[in-house]
Design a protein around this motif. Sequence first.
Motif, PDB file in Angstrom:
ATOM      1  N   ARG A 108       0.821  -1.209   0.000  1.00  0.00           N
ATOM      2  CA  ARG A 108       0.000   0.000   0.000  1.00  0.00           C
ATOM      3  C   ARG A 108       0.862   1.270   0.000  1.00  0.00           C
ATOM      4  NH1 ARG A 108      -4.347  -1.018  -2.160  1.00  0.00           N
ATOM      5  NH2 ARG A 108      -5.105   0.974  -1.369  1.00  0.00           N
ATOM      6  N   VAL A 109       2.081   1.157   0.499  1.00  0.00           N
ATOM      7  CA  VAL A 109       2.952   2.337   0.560  1.00  0.00           C
ATOM      8  C   VAL A 109       3.265   2.848  -0.850  1.00  0.00           C
ATOM      9  CG1 VAL A 109       5.227   3.171   1.254  1.00  0.00           C
ATOM     10  CG2 VAL A 109       3.950   1.628   2.759  1.00  0.00           C
ATOM     11  N   GLU A 110       3.498   1.921  -1.773  1.00  0.00           N
ATOM     12  CA  GLU A 110       3.879   2.289  -3.132  1.00  0.00           C
ATOM     13  C   GLU A 110       2.695   2.377  -4.086  1.00  0.00           C
ATOM     14  OE1 GLU A 110       6.857   3.112  -4.241  1.00  0.00           O
ATOM     15  OE2 GLU A 110       7.722   2.905  -2.239  1.00  0.00           O
ATOM     16  N   TYR A 111       1.482   2.210  -3.574  1.00  0.00           N
ATOM     17  CA  TYR A 111       0.300   2.108  -4.435  1.00  0.00           C
ATOM     18  C   TYR A 111       0.149   3.313  -5.357  1.00  0.00           C
ATOM     19  CZ  TYR A 111      -4.569   2.378  -5.870  1.00  0.00           C
ATOM     20  OH  TYR A 111      -5.709   2.517  -6.621  1.00  0.00           O
ATOM     21  N   LYS A 112       0.156   4.516  -4.824  1.00  0.00           N
ATOM     22  CA  LYS A 112      -0.091   5.702  -5.641  1.00  0.00           C
ATOM     23  C   LYS A 112       1.005   5.910  -6.678  1.00  0.00           C
ATOM     24  CE  LYS A 112      -2.988   8.271  -2.391  1.00  0.00           C
ATOM     25  NZ  LYS A 112      -3.150   9.539  -1.617  1.00  0.00           N
ATOM     26  N   THR A 113       2.250   5.647  -6.290  1.00  0.00           N
ATOM     27  CA  THR A 113       3.362   5.801  -7.235  1.00  0.00           C
ATOM     28  C   THR A 113       3.218   4.819  -8.385  1.00  0.00           C
ATOM     29  OG1 THR A 113       4.845   6.556  -5.485  1.00  0.00           O
ATOM     30  CG2 THR A 113       5.863   5.663  -7.494  1.00  0.00           C
ATOM     31  N   ARG A 114       2.926   3.572  -8.058  1.00  0.00           N
ATOM     32  CA  ARG A 114       2.797   2.554  -9.107  1.00  0.00           C
ATOM     33  C   ARG A 114       1.569   2.794  -9.979  1.00  0.00           C
ATOM     34  NH1 ARG A 114       4.514  -2.370  -5.101  1.00  0.00           N
ATOM     35  NH2 ARG A 114       6.755  -1.953  -5.168  1.00  0.00           N
ATOM     36  N   LEU A 115       0.492   3.282  -9.388  1.00  0.00           N
ATOM     37  CA  LEU A 115      -0.699   3.595 -10.165  1.00  0.00           C
ATOM     38  C   LEU A 115      -0.379   4.673 -11.207  1.00  0.00           C
ATOM     39  CD1 LEU A 115      -3.764   3.035 -10.496  1.00  0.00           C
ATOM     40  CD2 LEU A 115      -4.160   4.957  -8.938  1.00  0.00           C
ATOM     41  N   ALA A 116       0.317   5.707 -10.785  1.00  0.00           N
ATOM     42  CA  ALA A 116       0.705   6.778 -11.715  1.00  0.00           C
ATOM     43  C   ALA A 116       1.614   6.231 -12.820  1.00  0.00           C
ATOM     44  CB  ALA A 116       1.400   7.904 -10.951  1.00  0.00           C
ATOM     45  N   GLN A 117       2.522   5.331 -12.468  1.00  0.00           N
ATOM     46  CA  GLN A 117       3.424   4.743 -13.463  1.00  0.00           C
ATOM     47  C   GLN A 117       2.663   3.893 -14.476  1.00  0.00           C
ATOM     48  OE1 GLN A 117       6.097   2.697 -10.823  1.00  0.00           O
ATOM     49  NE2 GLN A 117       7.503   4.434 -10.646  1.00  0.00           N
ATOM     50  N   VAL A 118       1.684   3.132 -13.990  1.00  0.00           N
ATOM     51  CA  VAL A 118       0.875   2.295 -14.883  1.00  0.00           C
ATOM     52  C   VAL A 118       0.070   3.165 -15.838  1.00  0.00           C
ATOM     53  CG1 VAL A 118      -1.178   0.806 -14.940  1.00  0.00           C
ATOM     54  CG2 VAL A 118       0.744   0.226 -13.457  1.00  0.00           C
ATOM     55  N   TYR A 119      -0.545   4.220 -15.330  1.00  0.00           N
ATOM     56  CA  TYR A 119      -1.335   5.107 -16.188  1.00  0.00           C
ATOM     57  C   TYR A 119      -0.454   5.815 -17.218  1.00  0.00           C
ATOM     58  CZ  TYR A 119      -5.583   4.578 -13.386  1.00  0.00           C
ATOM     59  OH  TYR A 119      -6.705   4.083 -12.764  1.00  0.00           O
ATOM     60  N   ASP A 120       0.764   6.151 -16.814  1.00  0.00           N
ATOM     61  CA  ASP A 120       1.684   6.791 -17.750  1.00  0.00           C
ATOM     62  C   ASP A 120       2.115   5.813 -18.845  1.00  0.00           C
ATOM     63  OD1 ASP A 120       3.429   9.075 -18.483  1.00  0.00           O
ATOM     64  OD2 ASP A 120       5.036   7.674 -17.997  1.00  0.00           O
ATOM     65  N   ARG A 121       2.305   4.556 -18.479  1.00  0.00           N
ATOM     66  CA  ARG A 121       2.719   3.534 -19.438  1.00  0.00           C
ATOM     67  C   ARG A 121       1.587   3.152 -20.377  1.00  0.00           C
ATOM     68  NH1 ARG A 121       6.586  -0.384 -19.650  1.00  0.00           N
ATOM     69  NH2 ARG A 121       7.362   0.072 -17.558  1.00  0.00           N
ATOM     70  N   MET A 122       0.357   3.100 -19.863  1.00  0.00           N
ATOM     71  CA  MET A 122      -0.787   2.617 -20.626  1.00  0.00           C
ATOM     72  C   MET A 122      -1.893   3.672 -20.671  1.00  0.00           C
ATOM     73  SD  MET A 122      -1.001  -1.279 -19.119  1.00  0.00           S
ATOM     74  CE  MET A 122       0.435  -2.340 -19.046  1.00  0.00           C
ATOM     75  N   PRO A 123      -1.744   4.692 -21.513  1.00  0.00           N
ATOM     76  CA  PRO A 123      -2.715   5.787 -21.537  1.00  0.00           C
ATOM     77  C   PRO A 123      -4.127   5.350 -21.903  1.00  0.00           C
ATOM     78  CG  PRO A 123      -1.121   5.979 -23.341  1.00  0.00           C
ATOM     79  CD  PRO A 123      -0.602   4.948 -22.413  1.00  0.00           C
ATOM     80  N   GLU A 124      -4.274   4.291 -22.707  1.00  0.00           N
ATOM     81  CA  GLU A 124      -5.632   3.855 -23.051  1.00  0.00           C
ATOM     82  C   GLU A 124      -6.330   3.235 -21.845  1.00  0.00           C
ATOM     83  OE1 GLU A 124      -5.919   0.218 -25.660  1.00  0.00           O
ATOM     84  OE2 GLU A 124      -3.769   0.554 -25.806  1.00  0.00           O
ATOM     85  N   ILE A 125      -5.566   2.678 -20.931  1.00  0.00           N
ATOM     86  CA  ILE A 125      -6.135   2.180 -19.674  1.00  0.00           C
ATOM     87  C   ILE A 125      -6.476   3.361 -18.776  1.00  0.00           C
ATOM     88  CG2 ILE A 125      -5.591   0.899 -17.561  1.00  0.00           C
ATOM     89  CD1 ILE A 125      -6.193  -0.916 -19.923  1.00  0.00           C
ATOM     90  N   ALA A 126      -5.584   4.336 -18.705  1.00  0.00           N
ATOM     91  CA  ALA A 126      -5.818   5.518 -17.875  1.00  0.00           C
ATOM     92  C   ALA A 126      -7.076   6.262 -18.306  1.00  0.00           C
ATOM     93  CB  ALA A 126      -4.607   6.448 -17.932  1.00  0.00           C
ATOM     94  N   ALA A 127      -7.291   6.371 -19.618  1.00  0.00           N
ATOM     95  CA  ALA A 127      -8.443   7.120 -20.136  1.00  0.00           C
ATOM     96  C   ALA A 127      -9.767   6.463 -19.772  1.00  0.00           C
ATOM     97  CB  ALA A 127      -8.326   7.264 -21.651  1.00  0.00           C
ATOM     98  N   ARG A 128      -9.723   5.168 -19.455  1.00  0.00           N
ATOM     99  CA  ARG A 128     -10.970   4.434 -19.164  1.00  0.00           C
ATOM    100  C   ARG A 128     -11.000   3.943 -17.724  1.00  0.00           C
ATOM    101  NH1 ARG A 128     -12.657   0.546 -24.031  1.00  0.00           N
ATOM    102  NH2 ARG A 128     -14.564   0.700 -22.789  1.00  0.00           N
ATOM    103  N   ARG A 129     -10.305   4.612 -16.843  1.00  0.00           N
ATOM    104  CA  ARG A 129     -10.138   4.133 -15.470  1.00  0.00           C
ATOM    105  C   ARG A 129     -11.457   3.945 -14.729  1.00  0.00           C
ATOM    106  NH1 ARG A 129      -6.502   8.912 -13.212  1.00  0.00           N
ATOM    107  NH2 ARG A 129      -5.830   8.835 -15.376  1.00  0.00           N
ATOM    108  N   ARG A 130     -12.519   4.675 -15.140  1.00  0.00           N
ATOM    109  CA  ARG A 130     -13.821   4.544 -14.464  1.00  0.00           C
ATOM    110  C   ARG A 130     -14.711   3.489 -15.122  1.00  0.00           C
ATOM    111  NH1 ARG A 130     -11.760   6.751 -10.154  1.00  0.00           N
ATOM    112  NH2 ARG A 130     -11.268   8.973 -10.379  1.00  0.00           N
ATOM    113  N   ASP A 131     -14.284   2.948 -16.246  1.00  0.00           N
ATOM    114  CA  ASP A 131     -15.084   1.945 -16.953  1.00  0.00           C
ATOM    115  C   ASP A 131     -14.967   0.581 -16.282  1.00  0.00           C
ATOM    116  OD1 ASP A 131     -15.647   3.941 -18.707  1.00  0.00           O
ATOM    117  OD2 ASP A 131     -14.530   3.105 -20.394  1.00  0.00           O
TER     118      ASP A 131
END
Length: 236
Positions: A108-131
Amino acid sequence: MTFLQVSQVVAGYGPHDEILKKVGMEVSPGEIVSILGPNGAGKSTLLKAVAGLVAPRSGSIDFVGASIAGLKPREVSRRGVVFVPQENNIFRSMTIEENLEIGGYLDRVEYKTRLAQVYDRMPEIAARRRDLGDALSGGQRQLLAMAMALMVGPKLMLLDEPTAGLSPAAAERLLEMVRSIRDDGVSIAMVEQNAIQALGISDRAYILVDGQNARSGPAQELLHDKDIRQIFLGEK
């Protein structure tokens, strides 16, 4: 340095079911290693044995110098080895971000950092994060499954037929993502039916037949071996 070392592993799904028959495999840091062969050769079983989903009856599985043979899947994940199955690899009734939150539960400590990294790597996933996951295409579901694995902060990712059922274009994009993940320091062991494309991005490969090692070597060497292409890749 050997990162993952599998030696003489015997494993199966029942007391008299011997799928793997003294199989061996190695993965070094920074490598993509493909595991190829015909259906029923034991390729997926090998990955599951490493991931803790199938307990080996004999042989050894060492990761970074310590045995992980017989550990529970959660403990294997804690050591930095994550498994991405071919099917049922996301929660379709949950949103993309909820799936990623589940993927990051171990740290959980690294959760926000890794989430930001994943969204940066996969913008099509980031764009649909609420889907919901159920709204994604096959290729997007596979990307999400790999994104969930990245949320663990893995050292080694085990991919079980990541391009299965995808269009050629989607498969090509996904394999490029695999290479990108490797380039950022995560080693990959991958089972693939799409052998030519898999060899094209791999450093080394193992070919299994009937639960045993048949051939292994540098991926480019196997890719250009006429006998290998004819016998194992179906070319004439």
